[in-house]
Design a protein around this motif. Sequence first.
Motif, short mmCIF file in Angstrom:
data_model
loop_
_atom_site.label_atom_id
_atom_site.label_comp_id
_atom_site.label_asym_id
_atom_site.label_seq_id
_atom_site.Cartn_x
_atom_site.Cartn_y
_atom_site.Cartn_z
N GLU A 11 10.53 138.93 87.02
CA GLU A 11 11.61 139.74 86.45
C GLU A 11 12.98 139.11 86.65
O GLU A 11 13.98 139.64 86.19
CB GLU A 11 11.59 141.14 87.06
CG GLU A 11 10.29 141.90 86.81
CD GLU A 11 9.99 142.08 85.33
OE1 GLU A 11 10.92 142.39 84.55
OE2 GLU A 11 8.82 141.89 84.94
N LYS A 12 13.05 137.98 87.34
CA LYS A 12 14.32 137.30 87.58
C LYS A 12 14.81 136.70 86.27
O LYS A 12 14.03 136.22 85.46
CB LYS A 12 14.14 136.19 88.62
CG LYS A 12 15.43 135.54 89.03
CD LYS A 12 15.21 134.55 90.16
CE LYS A 12 16.52 133.94 90.56
NZ LYS A 12 16.37 133.01 91.67
N LYS A 13 16.11 136.74 86.03
CA LYS A 13 16.68 136.22 84.79
C LYS A 13 17.03 134.75 84.92
O LYS A 13 17.45 134.29 85.97
CB LYS A 13 17.93 137.01 84.42
CG LYS A 13 17.61 138.45 84.10
CD LYS A 13 18.79 139.16 83.54
CE LYS A 13 18.45 140.62 83.43
NZ LYS A 13 18.35 141.08 82.10
#
Length: 57
Positions: A11-13
């Motif tokens: 979920e890290k951008k």
Amino acid sequence: MAVQVAIPQGEKKVTVELTVKEAMALGGYRFNDDPHLRTDARKRVLDSLDKTLLETH
């Protein structure tokens, strides 16, 4: 058969800076005058992904 894959920090951008032409090439447009545009843009995205994943290790 469905296979589930766990992606660490999925979920890290990730931020990648692309030119408009590079983004269009990744979206499927073809630029006959620059056939390597899509490949170069893809390498940029993958390099950014590698840097992001390696930050945690």
